[in-house]
Design a protein around this motif. Structure first.
Motif, PDB file in Angstrom:
ATOM      1  N   ASP A 265      -5.748  11.279   9.098  1.00 46.64           N
ATOM      2  CA  ASP A 265      -6.179  10.011   8.787  1.00 46.64           C
ATOM      3  C   ASP A 265      -5.659   9.003   9.949  1.00 46.64           C
ATOM      4  O   ASP A 265      -5.654   8.133   9.895  1.00 46.64           O
ATOM      5  CB  ASP A 265      -6.052   9.759   7.308  1.00 46.64           C
ATOM      6  CG  ASP A 265      -6.939   8.792   6.920  1.00 46.64           C
ATOM      7  OD1 ASP A 265      -8.196   9.020   7.323  1.00 46.64           O
ATOM      8  OD2 ASP A 265      -6.477   7.711   6.392  1.00 46.64           O
ATOM      9  N   GLY A 266      -4.560   9.668  10.774  1.00 46.27           N
ATOM     10  CA  GLY A 266      -3.994   8.612  11.463  1.00 46.27           C
ATOM     11  C   GLY A 266      -2.599   8.057  11.065  1.00 46.27           C
ATOM     12  O   GLY A 266      -2.321   7.080  11.845  1.00 46.27           O
ATOM     13  N   SER A 267      -1.945   8.654  10.242  1.00 44.68           N
ATOM     14  CA  SER A 267      -0.753   8.290   9.532  1.00 44.68           C
ATOM     15  C   SER A 267      -0.818   6.956   9.204  1.00 44.68           C
ATOM     16  O   SER A 267      -0.144   6.052   9.780  1.00 44.68           O
ATOM     17  CB  SER A 267       0.428   8.708  10.472  1.00 44.68           C
ATOM     18  OG  SER A 267       0.537  10.000  10.608  1.00 44.68           O
ATOM     19  N   PRO A 268      -1.701   6.384   8.250  1.00 41.04           N
ATOM     20  CA  PRO A 268      -1.910   4.989   8.127  1.00 41.04           C
ATOM     21  C   PRO A 268      -0.618   4.354   7.560  1.00 41.04           C
ATOM     22  O   PRO A 268       0.308   4.946   6.849  1.00 41.04           O
ATOM     23  CB  PRO A 268      -3.023   4.965   7.036  1.00 41.04           C
ATOM     24  CG  PRO A 268      -2.787   6.273   6.171  1.00 41.04           C
ATOM     25  CD  PRO A 268      -2.555   7.282   7.328  1.00 41.04           C
ATOM     26  N   LYS A 269      -0.540   3.053   7.663  1.00 39.48           N
ATOM     27  CA  LYS A 269       0.743   2.370   6.995  1.00 39.48           C
ATOM     28  C   LYS A 269       0.706   2.501   5.581  1.00 39.48           C
ATOM     29  O   LYS A 269      -0.535   2.164   4.646  1.00 39.48           O
ATOM     30  CB  LYS A 269       0.637   0.875   7.509  1.00 39.48           C
ATOM     31  CG  LYS A 269       1.070   0.557   8.968  1.00 39.48           C
ATOM     32  CD  LYS A 269       1.240  -0.639   9.178  1.00 39.48           C
ATOM     33  CE  LYS A 269       1.505  -0.963  10.562  1.00 39.48           C
ATOM     34  NZ  LYS A 269       1.674  -2.499  10.888  1.00 39.48           N
ATOM     35  N   TYR A 270       1.634   2.876   5.039  1.00 38.04           N
ATOM     36  CA  TYR A 270       1.667   3.068   3.470  1.00 38.04           C
ATOM     37  C   TYR A 270       3.080   3.214   2.926  1.00 38.04           C
ATOM     38  O   TYR A 270       3.873   3.684   3.343  1.00 38.04           O
ATOM     39  CB  TYR A 270       0.737   4.364   3.034  1.00 38.04           C
ATOM     40  CG  TYR A 270       1.085   4.605   1.694  1.00 38.04           C
ATOM     41  CD1 TYR A 270       0.472   4.017   0.632  1.00 38.04           C
ATOM     42  CD2 TYR A 270       2.014   5.858   1.169  1.00 38.04           C
ATOM     43  CE1 TYR A 270       0.607   4.319  -0.777  1.00 38.04           C
ATOM     44  CE2 TYR A 270       1.990   6.232   0.014  1.00 38.04           C
ATOM     45  CZ  TYR A 270       1.312   5.441  -1.038  1.00 38.04           C
ATOM     46  OH  TYR A 270       1.530   5.757  -2.468  1.00 38.04           O
ATOM     47  N   THR A 271       3.270   2.246   1.906  1.00 37.17           N
ATOM     48  CA  THR A 271       4.518   2.247   1.240  1.00 37.17           C
ATOM     49  C   THR A 271       4.472   3.102   0.094  1.00 37.17           C
ATOM     50  O   THR A 271       3.690   2.641  -0.848  1.00 37.17           O
ATOM     51  CB  THR A 271       4.998   0.928   0.927  1.00 37.17           C
ATOM     52  OG1 THR A 271       5.386   0.036   2.336  1.00 37.17           O
ATOM     53  CG2 THR A 271       6.448   0.819   0.408  1.00 37.17           C
ATOM     54  N   PRO A 272       4.986   4.099  -0.139  1.00 39.91           N
ATOM     55  CA  PRO A 272       5.003   4.849  -1.487  1.00 39.91           C
ATOM     56  C   PRO A 272       5.765   4.211  -2.514  1.00 39.91           C
ATOM     57  O   PRO A 272       6.724   3.350  -2.391  1.00 39.91           O
ATOM     58  CB  PRO A 272       5.713   6.296  -0.958  1.00 39.91           C
ATOM     59  CG  PRO A 272       6.777   5.872  -0.132  1.00 39.91           C
ATOM     60  CD  PRO A 272       6.120   4.809   0.725  1.00 39.91           C
ATOM     61  N   PRO A 273       5.346   4.283  -3.808  1.00 43.79           N
ATOM     62  CA  PRO A 273       5.964   3.663  -4.855  1.00 43.79           C
ATOM     63  C   PRO A 273       7.499   4.223  -5.135  1.00 43.79           C
ATOM     64  O   PRO A 273       7.652   5.558  -4.624  1.00 43.79           O
ATOM     65  CB  PRO A 273       5.067   4.132  -6.123  1.00 43.79           C
ATOM     66  CG  PRO A 273       4.390   5.394  -5.595  1.00 43.79           C
ATOM     67  CD  PRO A 273       4.404   5.344  -4.129  1.00 43.79           C
ATOM     68  N   LYS A 274       8.090   3.397  -5.759  1.00 42.53           N
ATOM     69  CA  LYS A 274       9.463   3.878  -6.331  1.00 42.53           C
ATOM     70  C   LYS A 274       9.518   4.958  -7.148  1.00 42.53           C
ATOM     71  O   LYS A 274      10.392   5.743  -7.481  1.00 42.53           O
ATOM     72  CB  LYS A 274      10.243   2.666  -6.836  1.00 42.53           C
ATOM     73  CG  LYS A 274      10.607   1.546  -5.502  1.00 42.53           C
ATOM     74  CD  LYS A 274      11.387   0.464  -6.020  1.00 42.53           C
ATOM     75  CE  LYS A 274      11.543  -0.404  -4.672  1.00 42.53           C
ATOM     76  NZ  LYS A 274      12.327  -1.742  -5.468  1.00 42.53           N
ATOM     77  N   LYS A 275       8.396   4.831  -8.003  1.00 37.44           N
ATOM     78  CA  LYS A 275       8.389   6.230  -9.228  1.00 37.44           C
ATOM     79  C   LYS A 275       7.175   6.913  -8.687  1.00 37.44           C
ATOM     80  O   LYS A 275       6.047   6.707  -8.435  1.00 37.44           O
ATOM     81  CB  LYS A 275       7.804   5.457 -10.338  1.00 37.44           C
ATOM     82  CG  LYS A 275       8.111   6.155 -11.441  1.00 37.44           C
ATOM     83  CD  LYS A 275       7.886   5.847 -12.894  1.00 37.44           C
ATOM     84  CE  LYS A 275       7.936   6.629 -14.187  1.00 37.44           C
ATOM     85  NZ  LYS A 275       7.713   6.068 -15.504  1.00 37.44           N
ATOM     86  N   SER A 276       7.554   8.417  -8.633  1.00 34.75           N
ATOM     87  CA  SER A 276       6.441   9.061  -8.202  1.00 34.75           C
ATOM     88  C   SER A 276       5.515   9.174  -9.405  1.00 34.75           C
ATOM     89  O   SER A 276       5.469   9.168 -10.447  1.00 34.75           O
ATOM     90  CB  SER A 276       6.990  10.517  -8.155  1.00 34.75           C
ATOM     91  OG  SER A 276       6.067  11.593  -7.852  1.00 34.75           O
TER      92      SER A 276
END
Length: 332
Positions: A265-276
């Motif tokens: 997908d082009g390694s889009p900008k994404y900030t993962p949540p602190k809780k899985s």
């Protein structure tokens, strides 16, 4: 609890035994499967369940509730065991159950199961399989270009979409049909081909020298694997001598698949949540960001876990039916 994959494994193993015995394979029938599941749910062993009794384990009204219009014969087999293979082996080792499973009058079947929560069979699978026969003139409707897919099957639409898009052509069989083999794990080389086609088969000239020492230029998927490396979707594994290997025949695991789709997908900008979002994927997981992105994008919802939460099963291999679903959701 219910798993369509486990039921499918039991069904496929039943057909393998029938083929080995020279008996025609069965066709999956969702109505029969629903009836089988209903009886399995009825028999589930719980602390307060009075229904389970070896004296009346078989449904007394099977004929009236099971047979769809047009059927002229039915049978029912039930077992307790740990795995799909053990269930079918148990039936094969019991003369009465073996005869029922291999009866040539049968043409259609369905499987249902539950996992008892208490009693002597706690943690085992309680499996109910019903079988019905139809007149030979009755032909099931064609629901897929793949002969091993049936109506009502999980991910049927997605697997048919794979064929329509030219992403998967399946296997050509000796009888002239093509099969998809939905429960077979996806190999890494096949995954490379799927992703290359999913991306629209972009123009790419494969290098004269392979980027991976275990993938020769004569590999039928060499171009696609080399493209995967060129697009930095897969880096493979770096060896002590500095070379890289791809492990083309290894099965794709669900955590790696998340990384592949994220990069595709082009390694889009994404900030993962602190809780899985998944109880079995810690934030320290190597591919936590990619797996969280997969969840946030609606590409994977995982499996229901205790407390209303979800599990991802990151180390599990990806079967071909599930890969079709992931790719269809990614494309959509």
């Amino acid at each position: 609890m219910r798993s369509d994959r486990f039921a499918g494994q039991v069904f496929d193993l039943m057909n393998a035994k029938r083929r080995a015995a020279g008996v025609p394979a069965l066709t999956w029938n969702q109505h029969i499967a629903d009836v089988s599941q209903g009886w399995a749910d009825h028999l589930r062993v719980t602390t307060a369940n009075p229904n389970f009794n070896w004296a009346n384990i078989h449904r007394p009204d099977a004929g009236g509730s099971l047979i769809p219009p047009g059927a002229n014969w039915y049978g029912e087999i039930i077992a307790f065991n740990f795995s799909a293979a053990q269930v079918v082996d148990w039936w094969m080792n019991s003369p009465a159950h073996r005869d029922a499973m291999l009866d040539p009058r049968e043409t259609h079947a369905g499987v249902g199961y539950v996992v008892p929560t208490s009693g002597p069979y706690k943690g085992w699978h309680l499996v109910v399989s019903n079988l019905a026969g139809y007149p030979k003139a009755t032909k099931p409707a064609v629901v897929s270009p793949f002969s091993d897919l049936v109506g009502g099957q999980k991910f049927l639409a997605e697997m048919n979409w794979m064929h329509k898009q030219g992403i998967s052509t399946g296997w050509a069989e000796k009888n002239g049909t093509r099969t998809y083999r939905p429960l077979q794990p996806v190999s890494r080389e096949a995954m490379a081909a799927f992703m290359y086609r999913l991306k629209g088969s972009p123009k790419f000239a494969a290098p004269a020298k392979s980027p991976f020492t275990d993938v020769s230029v004569s590999n039928p998927y060499y171009k696609e694997i080399a493209w995967l490396a060129s697009a930095k979707i897969s880096t493979g594994w770096v060896q002590k001598n500095g070379t890289k290997v791809f492990r083309p025949h290894a099965a794709v695991e669900r955590d790696a698949m998340a990384a592949f789709l994220y990069r595709l997908d082009g390694s889009p900008k994404y900030t993962p949540p602190k809780k899985s979002p998944f109880v079995d994927v810690p934030v320290s997981h190597q591919f936590y960001k990619q797996i969280s992105w997969l969840s946030a994008s609606g590409i994977s919802t995982g499996w229901p876990a205790s407390g209303g939460k979800a599990a991802y099963q990151p180390a599990s291999t990806v079967a071909r039916d599930a890969m079709a679903a992931f790719m269809h959701r990614w494309k959509s």
